[in-house]
Design an enzyme around this catalytic site. Sequence first.
Site, PDB file in Angstrom:
ATOM      1  N   SER A  98       4.145  -1.821  10.333  1.00  0.00           N
ATOM      2  CA  SER A  98       5.605  -1.819  10.478  1.00  0.00           C
ATOM      3  C   SER A  98       6.248  -3.138  10.065  1.00  0.00           C
ATOM      4  CB  SER A  98       6.007  -1.434  11.907  1.00  0.00           C
ATOM      5  OG  SER A  98       5.573  -0.124  12.193  1.00  0.00           O
ATOM      6  N   GLY A 145       3.070   2.520  10.807  1.00  0.00           N
ATOM      7  CA  GLY A 145       4.002   3.630  10.612  1.00  0.00           C
ATOM      8  C   GLY A 145       4.794   4.012  11.847  1.00  0.00           C
ATOM      9  N   GLU A 149      -4.694  -4.774  11.189  1.00  0.00           N
ATOM     10  CA  GLU A 149      -3.701  -3.691  11.250  1.00  0.00           C
ATOM     11  C   GLU A 149      -3.956  -2.861  12.500  1.00  0.00           C
ATOM     12  OE1 GLU A 149      -1.928  -2.536   7.150  1.00  0.00           O
ATOM     13  OE2 GLU A 149      -3.679  -1.310   7.521  1.00  0.00           O
ATOM     14  N   HIS A 197      -9.465   1.185   5.475  1.00  0.00           N
ATOM     15  CA  HIS A 197      -8.162   1.382   6.114  1.00  0.00           C
ATOM     16  C   HIS A 197      -8.347   2.336   7.301  1.00  0.00           C
ATOM     17  CE1 HIS A 197      -4.008   2.538   6.781  1.00  0.00           C
ATOM     18  NE2 HIS A 197      -3.665   1.466   6.088  1.00  0.00           N
ATOM     19  N   GLU A 255      -6.687   4.742   8.298  1.00  0.00           N
ATOM     20  CA  GLU A 255      -6.470   6.164   7.986  1.00  0.00           C
ATOM     21  C   GLU A 255      -7.734   6.782   7.397  1.00  0.00           C
ATOM     22  OE1 GLU A 255      -2.862   5.543   5.762  1.00  0.00           O
ATOM     23  OE2 GLU A 255      -1.852   4.979   7.616  1.00  0.00           O
ATOM     24  N   GLY A 276       5.184   1.492   4.447  1.00  0.00           N
ATOM     25  CA  GLY A 276       6.477   2.123   4.183  1.00  0.00           C
ATOM     26  C   GLY A 276       7.471   1.248   3.436  1.00  0.00           C
ATOM     27  N   ASN A 283       0.858  -1.188   0.000  1.00  0.00           N
ATOM     28  CA  ASN A 283       0.000   0.000   0.000  1.00  0.00           C
ATOM     29  C   ASN A 283       0.894   1.238   0.000  1.00  0.00           C
ATOM     30  OD1 ASN A 283      -1.822   2.036   0.492  1.00  0.00           O
ATOM     31  ND2 ASN A 283      -2.374   1.364   2.561  1.00  0.00           N
ATOM     32  N   TRP A 284       0.948   1.900  -1.131  1.00  0.00           N
ATOM     33  CA  TRP A 284       1.850   3.060  -1.250  1.00  0.00           C
ATOM     34  C   TRP A 284       1.301   4.289  -0.545  1.00  0.00           C
ATOM     35  CZ3 TRP A 284       3.324   3.057  -7.216  1.00  0.00           C
ATOM     36  CH2 TRP A 284       3.921   1.826  -7.531  1.00  0.00           C
ATOM     37  N   LYS A 285       0.048   4.248  -0.147  1.00  0.00           N
ATOM     38  CA  LYS A 285      -0.606   5.410   0.483  1.00  0.00           C
ATOM     39  C   LYS A 285      -0.422   6.643  -0.427  1.00  0.00           C
ATOM     40  CE  LYS A 285      -0.096   3.197   4.923  1.00  0.00           C
ATOM     41  NZ  LYS A 285       0.035   3.324   6.378  1.00  0.00           N
TER      42      LYS A 285
HETATM   43  P1  13P Z   1       3.393   0.583   7.602  1.00  0.00           P
HETATM   44  O1  13P Z   1       3.880  -0.710   7.013  1.00  0.00           O
HETATM   45  O2  13P Z   1       4.074   1.782   7.059  1.00  0.00           O
HETATM   46  O3  13P Z   1       3.356   0.526   9.105  1.00  0.00           O
HETATM   47  O4  13P Z   1       1.851   0.752   7.138  1.00  0.00           O
HETATM   48  C1  13P Z   1       0.969  -0.292   7.330  1.00  0.00           C
HETATM   49  C2  13P Z   1      -0.290   0.022   6.620  1.00  0.00           C
HETATM   50  O5  13P Z   1      -1.059   0.858   7.050  1.00  0.00           O
HETATM   51  C3  13P Z   1      -0.550  -0.688   5.359  1.00  0.00           C
HETATM   52  O6  13P Z   1      -1.856  -0.487   4.920  1.00  0.00           O
END
Ligand code: 13P
Length: 261
Positions: free
Chosen positions: A216, A180, A174, A102, A104, A238, A12-14
């Site tokens: 993470s 993150g 998650e 998600h 976020e 990430g 997931n590149w966000k």
């Molecule tokens: P990280 O791997 O950066 O912690 O993000 C996890 C995430 O939210 C994937 O959707």
Amino acid sequence: MTSSKRPLVIGNWKMNLDFVEGLHLVQQLGVLLKNHPVEHTDVVVVPPFVDLRTVSSILDSERLAISLGAQHVNPNDNGAHTGEISTSMLKRLNVEWIIVGHSERRTHYAMTDEIVAETLRSVVRAGQHAVLCVGENSARREAGDYEEVVRAQLDSALRGLDERFHALVAVAYEPLWAIGTGVNATSTQVREMTEFVRTVMSSLSFSAPQVLYGGSVNPENAGSLVRDSDVDGFLVGGASLKAESFYAILQACDDCYAIKR
Ligand code: 13P
């Protein structure tokens, strides 16, 4: 990983990498995969919307064994929804996977449980795979009622979903405190929660759902997480932004599957 299912790793590149940067990343990943293919692991990349067309073209022209995903979708088919994207638009770009709910989006963009449920239904009705994200924040983890949070999220999203769509749903556990932060859940915590997710899903008549972990995940912890927990793969943030680190995670899953099979 004791599951017999093929591992699934989703990057997931966000809101990172413009279409030029995304193109480079996929090309680099393509070179790594062509030189040393991962044979047992399904790979998905999930770029921002504006990169999809470019990434879709390169996956197709280079015949890469990578599927395409989107980070979000609007549950409506079309119409007056300024700034939104529909499942049919994504389908035209060969998007097969869509992340739904998600944390976020739930936290910062008012995505309620009701909207999550509606979105998940629109995704599977379109014949696309939904990756339903669930997980508790640190306060609920410390309070000890994190299972209740996850149970409620699963129940509201999945109860009553027509069984013919069940195979199109994967779940990503998650926990917000691991996203993150550099602090991943331990293998024991991942094992406990993937088992819990499977138990709740079984009570909702799902058989053998794919359950991923996200938070993470990196090349250093991926091997032990996948070896020592019952997870079917990862949703990576990430560490999916660099071809080498994402590829190392794919390899860890692939090696583990090859050994345990
Ligand atoms: P990280 O791997 O950066 O912690 O993000 C996890 C995430 O939210 C994937 O959707």
